[in-house]
Motif scaffolding. Structure first.
Motif, PDB file in Angstrom:
ATOM      1  N   GLY A 122      18.173 -35.917  28.701  1.00 42.16           N
ATOM      2  CA  GLY A 122      18.292 -34.507  28.385  1.00 42.16           C
ATOM      3  C   GLY A 122      17.601 -33.578  29.355  1.00 42.16           C
ATOM      4  N   ALA A 123      17.482 -32.326  28.924  1.00 42.82           N
ATOM      5  CA  ALA A 123      17.004 -31.260  29.807  1.00 42.82           C
ATOM      6  C   ALA A 123      15.505 -31.339  30.084  1.00 42.82           C
ATOM      7  CB  ALA A 123      17.347 -29.907  29.188  1.00 42.82           C
ATOM      8  N   GLY A 124      14.787 -32.125  29.286  1.00 41.83           N
ATOM      9  CA  GLY A 124      13.323 -32.043  29.349  1.00 41.83           C
ATOM     10  C   GLY A 124      12.645 -33.039  30.264  1.00 41.83           C
ATOM     11  N   LEU A 125      13.403 -33.814  31.035  1.00 38.16           N
ATOM     12  CA  LEU A 125      12.750 -34.892  31.780  1.00 38.16           C
ATOM     13  C   LEU A 125      12.737 -34.736  33.302  1.00 38.16           C
ATOM     14  CD1 LEU A 125      13.969 -38.036  29.795  1.00 38.16           C
ATOM     15  CD2 LEU A 125      11.695 -36.995  29.764  1.00 38.16           C
ATOM     16  N   ARG A 143      17.660 -26.584  34.963  1.00 40.86           N
ATOM     17  CA  ARG A 143      17.436 -25.130  35.032  1.00 40.86           C
ATOM     18  C   ARG A 143      17.740 -24.426  33.705  1.00 40.86           C
ATOM     19  NH1 ARG A 143      19.867 -27.226  38.956  1.00 40.86           N
ATOM     20  NH2 ARG A 143      21.843 -26.657  38.031  1.00 40.86           N
ATOM     21  N   ASN A 144      17.533 -25.128  32.588  1.00 46.07           N
ATOM     22  CA  ASN A 144      17.697 -24.478  31.285  1.00 46.07           C
ATOM     23  C   ASN A 144      16.483 -23.622  30.995  1.00 46.07           C
ATOM     24  OD1 ASN A 144      19.187 -27.448  30.348  1.00 46.07           O
ATOM     25  ND2 ASN A 144      20.221 -25.504  30.108  1.00 46.07           N
ATOM     26  N   THR A 145      16.707 -22.514  30.284  1.00 45.73           N
ATOM     27  CA  THR A 145      15.578 -21.678  29.889  1.00 45.73           C
ATOM     28  C   THR A 145      15.012 -22.090  28.536  1.00 45.73           C
ATOM     29  OG1 THR A 145      17.121 -20.121  28.919  1.00 45.73           O
ATOM     30  CG2 THR A 145      16.373 -19.662  31.158  1.00 45.73           C
ATOM     31  N   GLY A 146      15.808 -22.743  27.710  1.00 47.25           N
ATOM     32  CA  GLY A 146      15.341 -23.178  26.397  1.00 47.25           C
ATOM     33  C   GLY A 146      14.843 -22.020  25.549  1.00 47.25           C
ATOM     34  N   THR A 147      15.509 -20.891  25.614  1.00 50.06           N
ATOM     35  CA  THR A 147      15.046 -19.683  24.915  1.00 50.06           C
ATOM     36  C   THR A 147      14.863 -19.921  23.415  1.00 50.06           C
ATOM     37  OG1 THR A 147      16.247 -18.387  26.538  1.00 50.06           O
ATOM     38  CG2 THR A 147      15.550 -17.240  24.558  1.00 50.06           C
ATOM     39  N   ALA A 148      15.774 -20.693  22.823  1.00 49.65           N
ATOM     40  CA  ALA A 148      15.727 -20.893  21.366  1.00 49.65           C
ATOM     41  C   ALA A 148      14.493 -21.671  20.909  1.00 49.65           C
ATOM     42  CB  ALA A 148      17.002 -21.613  20.910  1.00 49.65           C
ATOM     43  N   ILE A 149      13.908 -22.469  21.808  1.00 54.89           N
ATOM     44  CA  ILE A 149      12.755 -23.274  21.384  1.00 54.89           C
ATOM     45  C   ILE A 149      11.449 -22.745  21.957  1.00 54.89           C
ATOM     46  CG2 ILE A 149      14.075 -25.405  21.003  1.00 54.89           C
ATOM     47  CD1 ILE A 149      13.029 -26.355  23.784  1.00 54.89           C
ATOM     48  N   ALA A 150      11.504 -21.582  22.590  1.00 54.03           N
ATOM     49  CA  ALA A 150      10.298 -21.027  23.217  1.00 54.03           C
ATOM     50  C   ALA A 150       9.228 -20.692  22.192  1.00 54.03           C
ATOM     51  CB  ALA A 150      10.668 -19.770  24.015  1.00 54.03           C
ATOM     52  N   VAL A 154       7.358 -27.167  21.009  1.00 56.90           N
ATOM     53  CA  VAL A 154       8.247 -28.334  20.909  1.00 56.90           C
ATOM     54  C   VAL A 154       8.920 -28.694  22.243  1.00 56.90           C
ATOM     55  CG1 VAL A 154       8.782 -27.967  18.469  1.00 56.90           C
ATOM     56  CG2 VAL A 154      10.268 -26.953  20.223  1.00 56.90           C
ATOM     57  N   ALA A 155       8.849 -27.813  23.240  1.00 57.92           N
ATOM     58  CA  ALA A 155       9.531 -28.089  24.513  1.00 57.92           C
ATOM     59  C   ALA A 155       8.937 -29.317  25.188  1.00 57.92           C
ATOM     60  CB  ALA A 155       9.417 -26.890  25.446  1.00 57.92           C
ATOM     61  N   ASN A 156       9.791 -30.124  25.768  1.00 59.02           N
ATOM     62  CA  ASN A 156       9.315 -31.285  26.518  1.00 59.02           C
ATOM     63  C   ASN A 156       8.712 -30.797  27.837  1.00 59.02           C
ATOM     64  OD1 ASN A 156       8.970 -33.677  27.892  1.00 59.02           O
ATOM     65  ND2 ASN A 156      10.855 -34.584  27.112  1.00 59.02           N
ATOM     66  N   PRO A 157       7.421 -31.055  28.050  1.00 61.54           N
ATOM     67  CA  PRO A 157       6.776 -30.532  29.270  1.00 61.54           C
ATOM     68  C   PRO A 157       7.039 -31.384  30.509  1.00 61.54           C
ATOM     69  CG  PRO A 157       5.157 -31.700  27.953  1.00 61.54           C
ATOM     70  CD  PRO A 157       6.456 -31.782  27.191  1.00 61.54           C
ATOM     71  N   THR A 196      10.365 -34.329  20.435  1.00 60.36           N
ATOM     72  CA  THR A 196      11.507 -34.700  19.583  1.00 60.36           C
ATOM     73  C   THR A 196      12.828 -34.821  20.344  1.00 60.36           C
ATOM     74  OG1 THR A 196      11.770 -32.368  19.042  1.00 60.36           O
ATOM     75  CG2 THR A 196      10.542 -33.718  17.471  1.00 60.36           C
ATOM     76  N   ASP A 197      12.968 -34.074  21.468  1.00 56.95           N
ATOM     77  CA  ASP A 197      14.226 -34.151  22.222  1.00 56.95           C
ATOM     78  C   ASP A 197      14.484 -35.543  22.775  1.00 56.95           C
ATOM     79  OD1 ASP A 197      11.898 -33.297  23.800  1.00 56.95           O
ATOM     80  OD2 ASP A 197      13.258 -33.487  25.497  1.00 56.95           O
ATOM     81  N   VAL A 198      13.425 -36.328  22.962  1.00 58.85           N
ATOM     82  CA  VAL A 198      13.606 -37.689  23.459  1.00 58.85           C
ATOM     83  C   VAL A 198      13.197 -38.719  22.397  1.00 58.85           C
ATOM     84  CG1 VAL A 198      13.624 -37.330  25.951  1.00 58.85           C
ATOM     85  CG2 VAL A 198      11.452 -37.386  24.739  1.00 58.85           C
TER      86      VAL A 198
HETATM   87  P1  ADP Z   1      21.418 -22.616  28.565  1.00 62.18           P
HETATM   88  O1  ADP Z   1      20.915 -22.799  29.959  1.00 62.18           O
HETATM   89  O2  ADP Z   1      22.844 -22.987  28.372  1.00 62.18           O
HETATM   90  O3  ADP Z   1      20.999 -21.312  27.976  1.00 62.18           O
HETATM   91  P2  ADP Z   1      19.261 -23.694  27.113  1.00 62.18           P
HETATM   92  O4  ADP Z   1      18.287 -23.083  28.029  1.00 62.18           O
HETATM   93  O5  ADP Z   1      19.353 -23.130  25.746  1.00 62.18           O
HETATM   94  O6  ADP Z   1      20.686 -23.729  27.725  1.00 62.18           O
HETATM   95  O7  ADP Z   1      18.987 -25.272  27.034  1.00 62.18           O
HETATM   96  C1  ADP Z   1      19.995 -26.162  26.602  1.00 62.18           C
HETATM   97  C2  ADP Z   1      19.463 -27.082  25.547  1.00 62.18           C
HETATM   98  O8  ADP Z   1      18.436 -27.900  26.087  1.00 62.18           O
HETATM   99  C3  ADP Z   1      18.867 -26.330  24.369  1.00 62.18           C
HETATM  100  O9  ADP Z   1      19.170 -27.031  23.182  1.00 62.18           O
HETATM  101  C4  ADP Z   1      17.373 -26.396  24.668  1.00 62.18           C
HETATM  102  O10 ADP Z   1      16.620 -26.364  23.478  1.00 62.18           O
HETATM  103  C5  ADP Z   1      17.241 -27.746  25.352  1.00 62.18           C
HETATM  104  N1  ADP Z   1      16.102 -27.780  26.273  1.00 62.18           N
HETATM  105  C6  ADP Z   1      16.001 -27.157  27.461  1.00 62.18           C
HETATM  106  N2  ADP Z   1      14.810 -27.401  28.028  1.00 62.18           N
HETATM  107  C7  ADP Z   1      14.150 -28.233  27.189  1.00 62.18           C
HETATM  108  C8  ADP Z   1      12.863 -28.837  27.200  1.00 62.18           C
HETATM  109  N3  ADP Z   1      11.995 -28.685  28.207  1.00 62.18           N
HETATM  110  N4  ADP Z   1      12.519 -29.610  26.140  1.00 62.18           N
HETATM  111  C9  ADP Z   1      13.357 -29.804  25.124  1.00 62.18           C
HETATM  112  N5  ADP Z   1      14.575 -29.261  25.042  1.00 62.18           N
HETATM  113  C10 ADP Z   1      14.976 -28.474  26.055  1.00 62.18           C
END
Ligand code: ADP
Ligand code: MG
Length: 218
Positions: A122-125, A143-150, A154-157, A196-198
């Motif tokens: 996933g996005a967190g590794l 390059r995800n921002t993960g805005t919803a989990i900010a 919980v974000a994977n560092p 939790t993402d992993v």
């Molecule tokens: P987009 O770039 O399409 O806006 P997001 O930034 O929302 O996508 O990220 C896509 C998905 O990956 C989301 O469900 C987000 O929560 C998850 N995600 C991104 N970065 C992390 C992270 N560091 N740890 C855990 N989940 C992540």
């Protein structure tokens, strides 16, 4: 659930009989290398070689090219898998030092790198690196921002930490890069402190605490 007749492995005197389908193209020469090496190490395998000519249309199925492009023709590879009821395909992916560069335009690069990140967890590794003649930029690979989990702890560092390791390497700080890399690997693979993402139950800060602890013990 379906009942499956278990076919015993061909086995005699500690040796196994295996059917070899060299097929077409480079198949025969590559299979030759396998035989050379098996012979060299004394592998307890007896090959039964079945040659199938891709140019001849017959009913035998083998791991060979299907010349016909008609939609109704089942490829021989597929036919073989169907006939033997092999319904799972497994491929382990790993790169070897030195498994090349894929050069592509921005869109395809994004697609491929995101697919690879997805496959690996996933996005967190994973991290990504951008280079020009004058600057370098290090970032989480997708390059995800993960805005919803900010702001929820919980974000994977790991992805961002890997980006920081890349940066230290780039700047020549190999000692410090290794300190983080080793601790991070221990946290993920040995201690299994995961967000939790992993598949874990830990918070972001617990993962960071674990990494700091492992650096302290190194
Ligand atoms: P987009 O770039 O399409 O806006 P997001 O930034 O929302 O996508 O990220 C896509 C998905 O990956 C989301 O469900 C987000 O929560 C998850 N995600 C991104 N970065 C992390 C992270 N560091 N740890 C855990 N989940 C992540
Ligand atoms: Mg986003």
């Amino acid at each position: 659930t379906r009942k499956q007749k278990l076919i015993p492995k061909a086995h005699y005197g500690g040796r196994h009989a295996v059917t070899m389908l060299p097929g077409g193209g480079i198949g025969p020469e590559c299979m030759g290398y396998v035989r050379d090496i098996f012979k060299y190490i004394g592998a307890p395998i007896d090959f039964e070689v079945v040659d199938i000519d891709p140019d001849v249309d017959n009913d035998d199925d083998g791991n060979i090219e299907t010349k016909s492009e008609a939609a109704y023709v089942t490829s021989r590879n597929v036919a073989l898998r169907n006939e033997l009821d092999m319904y799972v395909y497994v491929m382990n992916c790993k790169s070897y030092p030195g498994f090349d560069v894929m050069l592509m335009t921005n869109l395809y690069g994004s697609i491929v790198s995101n697919v690879v990140c997805g496959l690996l967890g996933g996005a967190g590794l994973l991290s990504g690196r951008n280079y020009g003649d004058h600057y370098a930029l290090f970032e989480p690979g997708t390059r995800n921002t993960g805005t919803a989990i900010a702001g929820k702890n919980v974000a994977n560092p790991i992805a961002m930490l890997n980006a920081s390791v890349d940066m230290l390497e780039h700047l020549g700080h190999h000692f410090h890069a290794n300190l983080i890399r080793r601790a991070l690997n221990k946290t993920i693979n040995v201690d299994r402190v995961l967000t939790t993402d992993v598949g874990g139950t830990s918070t972001s800060s617990e993962v960071v605490e674990s990494i700091l602890g492992n650096i302290g013990r190194s």
